[in-house]
Design an enzyme around this catalytic site. Structure first.
Site, short mmCIF file in Angstrom:
data_model
loop_
_atom_site.label_atom_id
_atom_site.label_comp_id
_atom_site.label_asym_id
_atom_site.label_seq_id
_atom_site.Cartn_x
_atom_site.Cartn_y
_atom_site.Cartn_z
N HIS A 82 -36.27 -15.60 -56.87
CA HIS A 82 -35.23 -16.15 -55.89
C HIS A 82 -35.66 -17.57 -55.53
O HIS A 82 -36.81 -17.56 -55.03
CB HIS A 82 -34.92 -15.17 -54.98
CG HIS A 82 -34.08 -15.49 -53.95
ND1 HIS A 82 -32.61 -15.57 -53.88
CD2 HIS A 82 -34.42 -16.22 -52.77
CE1 HIS A 82 -32.19 -15.93 -52.99
NE2 HIS A 82 -33.07 -16.54 -52.05
N ASP A 161 -25.02 -6.23 -45.70
CA ASP A 161 -25.77 -7.67 -45.92
C ASP A 161 -24.53 -8.41 -45.84
O ASP A 161 -24.34 -9.51 -45.27
CB ASP A 161 -26.40 -7.93 -47.04
CG ASP A 161 -26.84 -9.53 -47.02
OD1 ASP A 161 -27.59 -9.91 -46.23
OD2 ASP A 161 -26.53 -9.96 -48.03
N ARG A 168 -23.71 -13.49 -38.67
CA ARG A 168 -24.64 -14.56 -38.42
C ARG A 168 -24.05 -16.02 -38.50
O ARG A 168 -24.64 -16.67 -37.58
CB ARG A 168 -25.84 -14.27 -39.66
CG ARG A 168 -26.74 -13.08 -39.36
CD ARG A 168 -27.69 -12.90 -40.29
NE ARG A 168 -28.60 -13.72 -40.72
CZ ARG A 168 -29.13 -13.98 -41.85
NH1 ARG A 168 -28.66 -13.34 -43.00
NH2 ARG A 168 -29.55 -15.17 -42.10
N SER A 183 -31.98 -10.16 -45.52
CA SER A 183 -30.88 -10.50 -46.42
C SER A 183 -31.30 -10.84 -47.86
O SER A 183 -30.63 -10.23 -48.85
CB SER A 183 -30.15 -11.76 -45.78
OG SER A 183 -29.22 -11.98 -46.49
N LYS A 187 -31.07 -7.66 -51.18
CA LYS A 187 -30.07 -8.00 -52.41
C LYS A 187 -30.89 -7.92 -53.97
O LYS A 187 -30.43 -7.28 -54.81
CB LYS A 187 -29.50 -9.26 -52.25
CG LYS A 187 -28.20 -9.21 -51.48
CD LYS A 187 -27.19 -10.56 -51.44
CE LYS A 187 -27.83 -11.71 -50.77
NZ LYS A 187 -28.05 -11.88 -49.66
#
Length: 433
Positions: A82, A161, A168, A183, A187
């Site tokens: 990621h 989320d 947010r 968050s 995922k």
């Protein structure tokens, strides 16, 4: 248990219990806690923070709020990557098939353009026919068959989320490190992976502009992984200039293919190898960075990595051969920004580069905006390069004169020429384990 007591407890800087966090996420997902109370909770977390146990509990409950993939039937190691987002950050595209070609299963659920940064899904959708919205079953079948798939988030994955992120976004709490960490990690861990490598970017083109903030975020996500029994590593990398030379959706796909065919820009290639090496080590395919790097280089040289890319794109309905045709990146107009004096390219304001490219149509200014996959820019100079007056610094590819007129002053102001050569910053600052 009452939500008002949880808000007060966190407001006063006290630690929440796992039971309190479970109650909060479960009841909010069901619609039994109103947005205004969760907004108050988010602001309390923004100012008071969370420790590693609280972050792990929040991540776990957000992950469990929806469907968690079961990939236990796949015996090969499953490792994902990621990135926190950058300009020209196309690394997922060559990385996923390259690592898969070395025996690691890569189940990658990616996102779209966000602010000034590009999105992996938007880039892939510039390939004619490529489907990013596979069903969970199609995703699992492809992973079992060829070992790699890149898709978008399904409706059933981490619904808590999705709700919390939207809140947010409108309550000025996006930048909270505990909330960002939970968050991202919820995922990723919902993919049922064995390990994860994080590319946490810092610099003018990153969300975390300061190195200290990037390191805090990296350490928070690594600690969540540890708390949840997953092997997670984070690389803190440089986003003070765009990655590679091509920025824009189709342009970045083309540059990714250049890497998979054994070429490509040095920085894109090097970061791909660095992240891939860590993925092979986490997955148990290599014992050292040297061994892992050699495996990756061999796959690139032999054509295995490119073959895996073709297989992935074809399996998801895309035409891998369309990428190599001139019309894949053809735009109606081209404009060159040229140097006004001799000197060195001292620095890029990478944020401005990203904003300019987004305005051209490569990103979205509003949710409903459509991406123009072919527009973007090609850098002719990188930081530290010698530049002569009249030489091309930046090539702009565009289809809308109105968007070009808005983008051009930003792009013209996105770099600095100097008489002195700048000190070259490292591509990778640190590895957090």
């Amino acid at each position: 248990m009452r939500m008002v007591d949880i808000i007060k407890k966190k407001r006063d800087g006290n630690k929440l219990s796992p039971e309190e966090i479970t109650f909060l996420i479960k009841e909010y997902t069901l619609g039994n806690i109103p947005d205004y109370q969760v907004a108050a909770f988010l602001m309390a977390v923004y100012f008071r923070g969370m420790d590693s146990e609280e972050m792990a509990s929040l991540t776990r409950e957000m992950m469990k709020s929806g469907e968690v993939l079961d990939l236990s039937y796949i015996k090969a190691p499953k490792v994902d990557k990621h990135s926190t987002g950058g300009v020209g950050d196309k690394i997922s595209l060559p990385l996923a098939p390259l690592v898969a070609s070395c025996g690691i299963v890569v189940p990658m659920i990616s996102g779209r353009a966000l602010g000034h940064t590009g999105g992996t899904l938007d880039k892939l959708e510039s390939i004619p026919g490529y489907r990013t919205s596979l069903s969970v079953e199609e995703f699992k079948q492809q992973l079992e068959k060829i070992g790699v798939s890149i898709i978008g988030q399904t409706e059933k994955l981490c619904p808590a989320d999705r709700k919390m992120y939207a809140l947010r976004d409108v309550t000025a709490t996006v930048e909270s490190i505990p909330l960002i960490s939970a968050s991202i990690m919820s995922k990723k861990l919902a993919e049922d992976i064995d390990g994860l490598v994080l590319d946490v970017k810092t610099g003018s083109g990153a969300f975390m502009k300061k190195y200290e903030d990037a390191k805090k975020l990296a350490m928070a996500m690594v600690s969540i992984g540890k708390e949840m029994g997953k092997n997670v590593k984070a690389l803190i990398t440089n986003m003070d200039e765009p990655l590679g030379y091509k920025i824009g959706n189709a342009l970045e796909v083309l540059e990714s293919v250049e890497v998979l065919r054994g070429g490509g820009p040095q920085d894109v290639r090097e970061l791909t190898l660095a992240l891939g090496s860590q993925m092979l080590i986490i997955g148990g395919r290599a014992e050292s960075e040297k061994d892992a790097r050699n495996m990756l280089l061999e796959s690139l040289a032999s054509g295995k990595a490119y073959d895996k890319w073709v297989e992935m794109v074809s399996s998801q309905g895309g035409d891998p051969h369309a990428i190599l045709k001139e019309e894949f990146t053809y735009t109606e107009y081209i404009h060159f920004i040229k140097a006004q004096k001799d000197g060195y390219l001292y620095e890029y304001d990478t944020y401005k580069v990203g904003v300019g490219v987004s305005i051209l149509g490569a990103g979205r200014e509003r949710v409903e905006d459509k991406i123009d996959p072919k527009v973007g820019i090609i850098l002719h100079k990188k930081v530290g390069d010698r530049v002569k007056e009249g030489e091309i610094v930046m090539e702009i590819r565009y289809n809308s004169k109105e968007k070009f007129d808005r983008a051009i002053p930003i792009l013209e102001d996105s770099f600095i020429l100097s008489d002195s050569k700048p000190e070259k910053k490292p591509l990778i600052f640190e590895i957090i384990e």
